[in-house]
Design an enzyme around this catalytic site. Sequence first.
Site, PDB file in Angstrom:
ATOM      1  N   ASP A   1       7.660  -2.469  10.687  1.00  0.00           N
ATOM      2  CA  ASP A   1       6.491  -2.157   9.846  1.00  0.00           C
ATOM      3  C   ASP A   1       5.728  -3.558  10.114  1.00  0.00           C
ATOM      4  OD1 ASP A   1       8.012  -4.090   8.241  1.00  0.00           O
ATOM      5  OD2 ASP A   1       7.884  -2.735   6.472  1.00  0.00           O
TER       6      ASP A   1
ATOM      7  N   GLY B   1       3.707  -4.111  13.484  1.00  0.00           N
ATOM      8  CA  GLY B   1       2.796  -3.442  12.608  1.00  0.00           C
ATOM      9  C   GLY B   1       1.631  -4.241  12.421  1.00  0.00           C
TER      10      GLY B   1
ATOM     11  N   ARG C   1       1.417  13.536   6.666  1.00  0.00           N
ATOM     12  CA  ARG C   1       1.110  14.636   7.555  1.00  0.00           C
ATOM     13  C   ARG C   1       1.266  16.017   6.646  1.00  0.00           C
ATOM     14  NH1 ARG C   1       3.416  11.719  12.386  1.00  0.00           N
ATOM     15  NH2 ARG C   1       1.791  10.125  12.411  1.00  0.00           N
TER      16      ARG C   1
ATOM     17  N   HIS D   1       0.647  -1.145  -0.078  1.00  0.00           N
ATOM     18  CA  HIS D   1       0.141   0.066   0.154  1.00  0.00           C
ATOM     19  C   HIS D   1       0.753   1.286   0.045  1.00  0.00           C
ATOM     20  CE1 HIS D   1       1.180  -0.534   4.248  1.00  0.00           C
ATOM     21  NE2 HIS D   1       0.403  -1.574   4.238  1.00  0.00           N
TER      22      HIS D   1
ATOM     23  N   ASN E   1       4.252   6.250  14.909  1.00  0.00           N
ATOM     24  CA  ASN E   1       3.690   6.303  16.019  1.00  0.00           C
ATOM     25  C   ASN E   1       4.509   7.297  16.923  1.00  0.00           C
ATOM     26  OD1 ASN E   1       3.175   5.903  18.796  1.00  0.00           O
ATOM     27  ND2 ASN E   1       2.184   3.929  18.163  1.00  0.00           N
TER      28      ASN E   1
END
Length: 558
Positions: free
Chosen positions: A148, A179, A406, A11, A301
């Site tokens: 991950d 993950g 972000r 992804h 995180n």
Amino acid sequence: MIVLGINSVYHESAAALLVDGKLVAAVEEERFNRIKRGKQAEFDNPHQLPERAVRFCLNHAGLTARDIDHVAYSFDPKQRRKRYRPEWWDPRLEETFRLRLGQVPSAIDDLLGRSLGQRLHFVQHHLAHAASAYFPSGFDRAAILTIDGIGETAGTSLAKAVGTRIQTVETFEYPHSIGFIWEVFSGYLGFSHYDASKVMGLAAYGDPEVYREPFQSIMRSDGVNYGVAREFLGVEPGRFARMEAIFGPPRHEDAEILPRHADMAAALQAATDAAITAVVRRIKHRVPSDNLCLAGGVALNCVTNDVVRRSGEFANVFIPSAPHDAGTAIGAAFVVHCAKQKRSPERGNFTPYLGPAFKRREILAVVKSTGFKARRSKSPARDAADMIADGKIVAWFQGRMEFGPRALGNRSLLADARRPDMRAILNQKVKHREDFRPFAPSVLAEHAEEWFDVGVQTASHEFMLFACPVKPDKRDLIPAVAHTDGSARVQIVSRKSNPRFHELISCFFAKTGVPLVVNTSFNDSEPIVCTPNDAIVTFRKSGIDALFMDDVFLTAPG
């Protein structure tokens, strides 16, 4: 030498372009196709390429497919075949995955309209992650930790970097995937498997002690090690039944969030902090260094990141703006550059502003076509700051789009952090999301330490990757960004890195005495906006009061 990097194996499909070792463009496919993460992570689609992202990178650099010297794909099928074990998951799914991976070369050839042959390189996934953090860090040597869901078969990799060489020193193979545990719990708590950020926000409302002991059967850790119980992972039948025996029934998507749900999230966050702290100690022992680079989706995180920063194990911690899979497009390109050129790419001075920008005439043409009346501002930063100080929500669309999940001041929604009701307004009327979700402050670099416990400022503080405590005497002054645990996911804004955003916050500071604004991504249950048309569509359907694009601005009717 021109190297095109591609990520599409799972992804966050993305593309990146290196020209003579300089990163000139990087963008996520979701910003163009408007599908979150570009595509779903399935066994049958690693050959679905980020076509629009590739085209943007080439167009931005004024290049064609014929100009590309090498293509780097951030996954190694040979490594997968070598390490895969049939007992891990359904071999039929694995066969489909391998067949689709086998179609990657022809798919890339079709996209570029040429046969690459030996110019296509498959780069190990965690190596690509590691490179995406190491080379932008500016360090000439470092320890690198990638955490991950899964690479080829590893959930965590420890590496050592010296000069242009990155060497893996240890891996935690499947099922030891932090993950994947977050994906499972995100689903169990009624969110999508990709909503780790929601679980992280919810954790602050819970008590980790409630489920700390039973959680040890799922993810355990000691001083320098961690382990994950395979029977709780997403590919295992009966995992929810096992979880239900421990935590009670799963939450459905629209059901009320109960205290036990927050307690589960808190236990998961605490277990993650402990596991990653253990691995940080482990890599410090294996790779003695003052410098640590973090990569992989778990490096988003920000709570754990601040635990790592505060641990004191490493003097310097660097995390790129896109530590998740999108960043492997950059990392894969770096790896191939170093292999072919035998010299370092451009190091340090990393900017996340690597996507499309739009000229004023393009913006005005879109505004005209949508029926809005455009106005021009002689000082967009000052006018926007005045509106924010008056309680307005302002969409700020400037320059090149950010690379990573972000919004960092170029595709942002901005508001006044002094207003106690602003978080509820943004969550309910603009973002249409859960009330418990916190918002981040963007603060002037010159004043960050007066308001937050940021420690030594690093480049990664500019990417909104650390949850820093708000100074106790400031919490009541900025209730819209102080989370329930007293922390805030801070973005430090310097004049050098983003002069126009810095100017806006400076104007707000001059007017209010508060050197920060609320900053959240410019979107509404969709990928972050990319184009002026995207911006106007979201502006029109949401509760945003004003939209600034370059020096053009629109205001909401009424």
